[in-house]
Design a protein around this motif. Structure first.
Motif, PDB file in Angstrom:
ATOM      1  N   ALA A  27     -13.870  24.381 -22.399  1.00 60.84           N
ATOM      2  CA  ALA A  27     -14.392  23.830 -21.157  1.00 60.84           C
ATOM      3  C   ALA A  27     -13.456  22.784 -20.571  1.00 60.84           C
ATOM      4  O   ALA A  27     -12.778  22.055 -21.307  1.00 60.84           O
ATOM      5  CB  ALA A  27     -15.763  23.206 -21.396  1.00 60.84           C
ATOM      6  N   HIS A  28     -13.442  22.704 -19.255  1.00 66.04           N
ATOM      7  CA  HIS A  28     -12.718  21.632 -18.576  1.00 66.04           C
ATOM      8  C   HIS A  28     -13.417  20.330 -18.953  1.00 66.04           C
ATOM      9  O   HIS A  28     -14.650  20.236 -18.900  1.00 66.04           O
ATOM     10  CB  HIS A  28     -12.744  21.853 -17.063  1.00 66.04           C
ATOM     11  CG  HIS A  28     -11.943  20.843 -16.323  1.00 66.04           C
ATOM     12  ND1 HIS A  28     -12.464  19.636 -15.949  1.00 66.04           N
ATOM     13  CD2 HIS A  28     -10.657  20.848 -15.925  1.00 66.04           C
ATOM     14  CE1 HIS A  28     -11.533  18.940 -15.327  1.00 66.04           C
ATOM     15  NE2 HIS A  28     -10.426  19.660 -15.302  1.00 66.04           N
ATOM     16  N   VAL A  35     -13.013  27.283 -18.764  1.00 66.97           N
ATOM     17  CA  VAL A  35     -11.653  27.640 -18.377  1.00 66.97           C
ATOM     18  C   VAL A  35     -11.320  29.000 -18.976  1.00 66.97           C
ATOM     19  O   VAL A  35     -10.781  29.871 -18.301  1.00 66.97           O
ATOM     20  CB  VAL A  35     -10.648  26.562 -18.826  1.00 66.97           C
ATOM     21  CG1 VAL A  35      -9.226  26.964 -18.493  1.00 66.97           C
ATOM     22  CG2 VAL A  35     -10.984  25.220 -18.177  1.00 66.97           C
ATOM     23  N   VAL A  36     -11.636  29.198 -20.240  1.00 67.32           N
ATOM     24  CA  VAL A  36     -11.481  30.471 -20.936  1.00 67.32           C
ATOM     25  C   VAL A  36     -12.669  30.612 -21.877  1.00 67.32           C
ATOM     26  O   VAL A  36     -13.034  29.658 -22.561  1.00 67.32           O
ATOM     27  CB  VAL A  36     -10.175  30.531 -21.755  1.00 67.32           C
ATOM     28  CG1 VAL A  36     -10.082  31.829 -22.536  1.00 67.32           C
ATOM     29  CG2 VAL A  36      -8.958  30.364 -20.879  1.00 67.32           C
ATOM     30  N   GLY A  37     -13.275  31.799 -21.904  1.00 68.58           N
ATOM     31  CA  GLY A  37     -14.406  32.011 -22.793  1.00 68.58           C
ATOM     32  C   GLY A  37     -14.386  33.395 -23.406  1.00 68.58           C
ATOM     33  O   GLY A  37     -13.828  34.329 -22.842  1.00 68.58           O
ATOM     34  N   LEU A  59      -9.371  34.274 -18.362  1.00 68.82           N
ATOM     35  CA  LEU A  59      -7.983  34.551 -18.693  1.00 68.82           C
ATOM     36  C   LEU A  59      -7.310  35.351 -17.573  1.00 68.82           C
ATOM     37  O   LEU A  59      -6.130  35.178 -17.303  1.00 68.82           O
ATOM     38  CB  LEU A  59      -7.930  35.336 -20.008  1.00 68.82           C
ATOM     39  CG  LEU A  59      -6.584  35.695 -20.585  1.00 68.82           C
ATOM     40  CD1 LEU A  59      -5.796  34.443 -20.938  1.00 68.82           C
ATOM     41  CD2 LEU A  59      -6.768  36.550 -21.829  1.00 68.82           C
ATOM     42  N   THR A  60      -8.075  36.193 -16.950  1.00 73.62           N
ATOM     43  CA  THR A  60      -7.609  37.074 -15.885  1.00 73.62           C
ATOM     44  C   THR A  60      -8.573  36.942 -14.704  1.00 73.62           C
ATOM     45  O   THR A  60      -9.638  36.341 -14.852  1.00 73.62           O
ATOM     46  CB  THR A  60      -7.570  38.535 -16.388  1.00 73.62           C
ATOM     47  OG1 THR A  60      -8.890  38.917 -16.792  1.00 73.62           O
ATOM     48  CG2 THR A  60      -6.615  38.699 -17.568  1.00 73.62           C
ATOM     49  N   ALA A 107      -5.333  25.132 -16.180  1.00 74.21           N
ATOM     50  CA  ALA A 107      -4.635  25.606 -17.378  1.00 74.21           C
ATOM     51  C   ALA A 107      -3.580  26.622 -16.974  1.00 74.21           C
ATOM     52  O   ALA A 107      -3.829  27.470 -16.112  1.00 74.21           O
ATOM     53  CB  ALA A 107      -5.616  26.236 -18.356  1.00 74.21           C
ATOM     54  N   SER A 108      -2.435  26.542 -17.615  1.00 75.49           N
ATOM     55  CA  SER A 108      -1.363  27.502 -17.340  1.00 75.49           C
ATOM     56  C   SER A 108      -1.712  28.863 -17.951  1.00 75.49           C
ATOM     57  O   SER A 108      -2.586  28.970 -18.822  1.00 75.49           O
ATOM     58  CB  SER A 108      -0.051  27.003 -17.941  1.00 75.49           C
ATOM     59  OG  SER A 108      -0.125  27.047 -19.360  1.00 75.49           O
TER      60      SER A 108
END
Length: 133
Positions: A27-28, A35-37, A59-60, A107-108
């Motif tokens: 999580a941010h 952000v990614v899960g 992620l995508t 996030a990059s």
């Protein structure tokens, strides 16, 4: 759907007694927005996985299913080592989906690529009650 149609019902199946589901996210820190899960549903026969459904989001541009991870889990005892081996296949699934990994101010792309298998691993470990921290 057509412009003049609306959704009136959504049916969500309940889990069977031998199924476990879990979602884990990075999580941010300010918003707690994912952000990614990673989301998982595993069907178990004792400590052996007989079926798995795995997806990753954030992620995508759209969530992606992870059939290589699912195949690596199916038939296996869900140990920490087997889960780590299975989640290492996530990159294959992203490549096969033909979608680009996103990067933004949160996030990059490289960071998301590194975190995604960790979150899927966390979801799997939480689902089966395996301590991991």
């Amino acid at each position: 759907m057509a412009d003049n149609e609306i959704i009136t019902t959504i049916t969500v199946p309940t889990l069977a007694a031998n199924q476990r589901a879990e979602y884990a996210k990075m999580a941010h820190p300010a918003s707690f927005y994912s952000v990614v899960g990673g989301a998982v549903v595993v069907t178990m026969d004792g400590d052996r996985c007989t079926a798995a459904s795995v997806a990753v989001g954030g992620l995508t541009p759209r969530p992606v299913k992870a059939p290589a991870v699912e195949a690596a889990l199916t038939g296996m005892q869900l140990t920490a080592d087997n889960i780590a081996t299975a989640t290492a296949h996530l990159g294959e699934d992203i490549t096969a989906a033909g979608v680009d990994i996103i990067g933004d101010i949160y996030a990059s792309a490289g960071y998301r690529s590194g975190v995604a298998p960790v979150e899927v691993k966390h979801a799997l470990m939480h689902a089966i009650g395996l301590a991991h921290h």
